[in-house]
Design a protein around this motif. Structure first.
Motif, PDB file in Angstrom:
ATOM      1  N   ASN A  19       0.861  -1.187   0.000  1.00  0.00           N
ATOM      2  CA  ASN A  19       0.000   0.000   0.000  1.00  0.00           C
ATOM      3  C   ASN A  19       0.892   1.230   0.000  1.00  0.00           C
ATOM      4  N   THR A  20       0.573   2.190  -0.859  1.00  0.00           N
ATOM      5  CA  THR A  20       1.307   3.446  -0.928  1.00  0.00           C
ATOM      6  C   THR A  20       0.400   4.568  -0.448  1.00  0.00           C
ATOM      7  N   PHE A  21       0.968   5.476   0.328  1.00  0.00           N
ATOM      8  CA  PHE A  21       0.205   6.566   0.934  1.00  0.00           C
ATOM      9  C   PHE A  21       0.557   7.893   0.276  1.00  0.00           C
ATOM     10  N   PRO A  22      -0.302   8.923   0.437  1.00  0.00           N
ATOM     11  CA  PRO A  22      -0.062  10.218  -0.210  1.00  0.00           C
ATOM     12  C   PRO A  22       1.279  10.855   0.141  1.00  0.00           C
ATOM     13  N   ASN A  23       1.846  10.533   1.303  1.00  0.00           N
ATOM     14  CA  ASN A  23       3.134  11.129   1.683  1.00  0.00           C
ATOM     15  C   ASN A  23       4.319  10.350   1.097  1.00  0.00           C
ATOM     16  N   ASN A  24       4.050   9.498   0.097  1.00  0.00           N
ATOM     17  CA  ASN A  24       5.055   8.693  -0.610  1.00  0.00           C
ATOM     18  C   ASN A  24       5.684   7.591   0.240  1.00  0.00           C
ATOM     19  N   SER A  25       5.105   7.273   1.390  1.00  0.00           N
ATOM     20  CA  SER A  25       5.584   6.118   2.137  1.00  0.00           C
ATOM     21  C   SER A  25       4.789   4.896   1.684  1.00  0.00           C
ATOM     22  N   SER A  26       5.414   3.745   1.795  1.00  0.00           N
ATOM     23  CA  SER A  26       4.766   2.493   1.399  1.00  0.00           C
ATOM     24  C   SER A  26       4.959   1.465   2.495  1.00  0.00           C
ATOM     25  N   TRP A  51       1.796 -19.177  11.352  1.00  0.00           N
ATOM     26  CA  TRP A  51       1.743 -18.052  10.420  1.00  0.00           C
ATOM     27  C   TRP A  51       1.961 -16.768  11.201  1.00  0.00           C
ATOM     28  N   PHE A  52       2.784 -15.878  10.662  1.00  0.00           N
ATOM     29  CA  PHE A  52       3.069 -14.587  11.270  1.00  0.00           C
ATOM     30  C   PHE A  52       2.712 -13.482  10.288  1.00  0.00           C
ATOM     31  N   ASN A  53       2.058 -12.427  10.766  1.00  0.00           N
ATOM     32  CA  ASN A  53       1.783 -11.244   9.956  1.00  0.00           C
ATOM     33  C   ASN A  53       2.931 -10.262  10.149  1.00  0.00           C
ATOM     34  N   VAL A  54       3.432  -9.733   9.036  1.00  0.00           N
ATOM     35  CA  VAL A  54       4.593  -8.843   9.066  1.00  0.00           C
ATOM     36  C   VAL A  54       4.256  -7.559   8.321  1.00  0.00           C
ATOM     37  N   SER A  55       4.727  -6.427   8.857  1.00  0.00           N
ATOM     38  CA  SER A  55       4.632  -5.128   8.181  1.00  0.00           C
ATOM     39  C   SER A  55       6.044  -4.609   7.956  1.00  0.00           C
ATOM     40  N   ALA A  56       6.354  -4.265   6.714  1.00  0.00           N
ATOM     41  CA  ALA A  56       7.666  -3.716   6.370  1.00  0.00           C
ATOM     42  C   ALA A  56       7.452  -2.356   5.720  1.00  0.00           C
ATOM     43  N   TRP A  57       8.001  -1.302   6.327  1.00  0.00           N
ATOM     44  CA  TRP A  57       7.804   0.066   5.843  1.00  0.00           C
ATOM     45  C   TRP A  57       8.964   0.508   4.972  1.00  0.00           C
ATOM     46  N   SER A  58       8.665   1.335   3.978  1.00  0.00           N
ATOM     47  CA  SER A  58       9.681   1.810   3.039  1.00  0.00           C
ATOM     48  C   SER A  58      10.726   2.688   3.714  1.00  0.00           C
ATOM     49  N   GLY A  59      10.461   3.241   4.876  1.00  0.00           N
ATOM     50  CA  GLY A  59      11.465   4.037   5.586  1.00  0.00           C
ATOM     51  C   GLY A  59      12.614   3.190   6.109  1.00  0.00           C
ATOM     52  N   ARG A  60      12.339   1.916   6.390  1.00  0.00           N
ATOM     53  CA  ARG A  60      13.359   1.002   6.903  1.00  0.00           C
ATOM     54  C   ARG A  60      13.884   0.051   5.829  1.00  0.00           C
TER      55      ARG A  60
END
Length: 120
Positions: A19-26, A51-60
């Protein structure tokens, strides 16, 4: 004293979406399956699947790496556990735990010789 909240997983990606957000982060939200092998009292092998749910942000994680996270890919994830509480539309209180990734490494399929983790 410093507290430690770190999880390390090696497994296979199940679902993955970006998912991409208006502030250009994904953010790439994906699931990882792991297996753990043990033996019961009758010496039968038991494989426990988690099963594990993972979130990976474009800042990291670099954006080009996020796009490589797809179903069936072997990954190594290092991150922290996060617990979230929410209320459903029916008023039920729910709690979910996921992993916020600090790093995600795509493991080349030919280099992967993983077996379920064993406890015997």
């Amino acid at each position: 004293m410093e507290f430690l909240n770190q999880t390390e997983l090696c497994g296979i990606v199940g679902r993955a979406d970006i998912n991409t957000f208006p502030n250009n982060s994904s953010v790439c939200n994906f699931s990882v399956v792991t297996e753990y092998s043990t033996i019961d009292k009758d010496r039968n092998s038991i494989i426990e699947t988690n099963w594990f749910n993972v979130s990976a942000w474009s800042g990291r994680i670099p954006l080009e790496e996020l796009y490589k996270i797809q179903k069936g890919v072997w990954v190594k994830v290092v991150g922290r556990n996060r617990t979230r509480r929410y209320t459903t539309q029916n008023g039920e209180e729910r709690t979910t735990m996921d992993i916020v990734a600090h790093s995600v490494e795509i493991l080349p399929r030919e280099d992967v010789k993983m077996q379920p983790q064993k406890d015997y």
